[in-house]
Design an enzyme around this catalytic site. Structure first.
Site, PDB file in Angstrom:
ATOM      1  N   ASP A 207     116.304  52.361  74.394  1.00 16.18           N
ATOM      2  CA  ASP A 207     115.140  52.740  75.191  1.00 16.18           C
ATOM      3  C   ASP A 207     114.526  51.468  75.761  1.00 16.18           C
ATOM      4  O   ASP A 207     114.204  50.541  75.003  1.00 16.18           O
ATOM      5  CB  ASP A 207     114.104  53.472  74.338  1.00 16.18           C
TER       6      ASP A 207
ATOM      7  N   ASP B 233     113.086  67.911  77.310  1.00 15.90           N
ATOM      8  CA  ASP B 233     112.202  67.347  76.289  1.00 15.90           C
ATOM      9  C   ASP B 233     111.131  68.380  75.978  1.00 15.90           C
ATOM     10  O   ASP B 233     110.446  68.854  76.887  1.00 15.90           O
ATOM     11  CB  ASP B 233     111.556  66.059  76.798  1.00 15.90           C
TER      12      ASP B 233
END
Length: 256
Positions: free
Chosen positions: A8, A129
């Site tokens: 990330d 998500d």
């Protein structure tokens, strides 16, 4: 069954967030390319990358870091975060990405996703998500009223390569993957599903080998790998069947 190590990116560095909060970032490596090489050396065969700044800003922000990663590893790389146009998709695929992950745009403009799948077959994944069972967008900053399975079913037959399903309420806090919701999603669509958010220990790796999880393409691991809670050799050995699992780990998995 694939275990995808995660990088990330925030401000050019490898970080992990807790519950999707940018202010909670922990820096694990200031050199993303070196981290990509390390994952390849450990035996991983794919790499999952997210441009966190890009997800919040709606455009690629950590492009230089992603390009360095692509140069550093021979493994196929999938990238999500801030990819919102066909031109953007094409540009990243031309730079060497194996596939792009479309999240916010999948909610805002599903026709664009279908068009991208036609133009770039096998190279477009959808990121779903969820927070409290509802789809979140704009880098998880906004919740919608859309259900996870409802969104996934919109892309049946479109040629989506995979769905990356992240439970935000578990992301980065090492509480275990939400197997119930993930397996329910995998059973509701024909598109391969990748589990994400909360993978905590080798028990989750064992859980991936259970019969009801056989329909999954794999799972993504971030913090548990960086913190050393999962040994790469052990995890990959379990998944490829070359390592027997201790009974205690099966019992631990059954409780999760």
């Amino acid at each position: 069954m694939i275990l995808f190590p995660a990088i990330d990116l925030k401000d050019g560095q490898c970080v992990r967030l807790k519950l999707g909060e940018m202010d909670s970032a922990t820096v694990y490596n200031e050199d993303p390319a070196a981290q990509a090489r390390a994952f390849e050396d450990q035996g991983f065969e794919w790499l999952h990358v997210v441009d966190l700044n890009g997800a919040f800003e709606g455009q690629s922000v950590n492009g230089a870091a992603v390009e360095a990663i692509l140069k550093a590893t021979k493994n196929p790389v999938q990238l999500g975060g801030g990819i919102r146009t066909l031109a953007h998709i094409e540009a990243w695929l031309e730079k060497g990405l194996a596939r792009v992950i479309l999240g916010t745009i999948a909610v805002r403009d599903p026709d664009l996703v279908r068009q991208a799948c036609r133009l770039f077959p096998g190279r477009v994944a959808v990121g779903i998500d969820a927070k409290g069972g509802k789809v979140a967008v704009e880098g998880w900053a906004e919740a919608s009223e859309l259900g996870v399975i409802e969104l996934a079913r919109r892309f049946e037959g479109a040629g989506v390569a995979a769905i990356i399903y992240t439970d935000i309420d578990r992301d980065g806090v090492l509480t275990g993957i939400n197997w119930e919701s993930t397996i329910e999603l995998a059973g509701a669509v024909s598109i391969p599903v990748i589990a994400s958010g909360g993978l905590a220990s080798i028990a989750d790796i064992v859980r991936m080998k259970m019969p009801d999880a056989a329909s999954l393409e794999g799972a993504i691991s971030g913090r548990a790998l960086y913190d050393g809670r999962i040994d790469p050799a052990e995890a990959l050995g379990i998944l490829n069947g070359t390592l027997e699992v201790e009974a205690a780990k099966f019992e631990e998995s059954d409780r999760s």
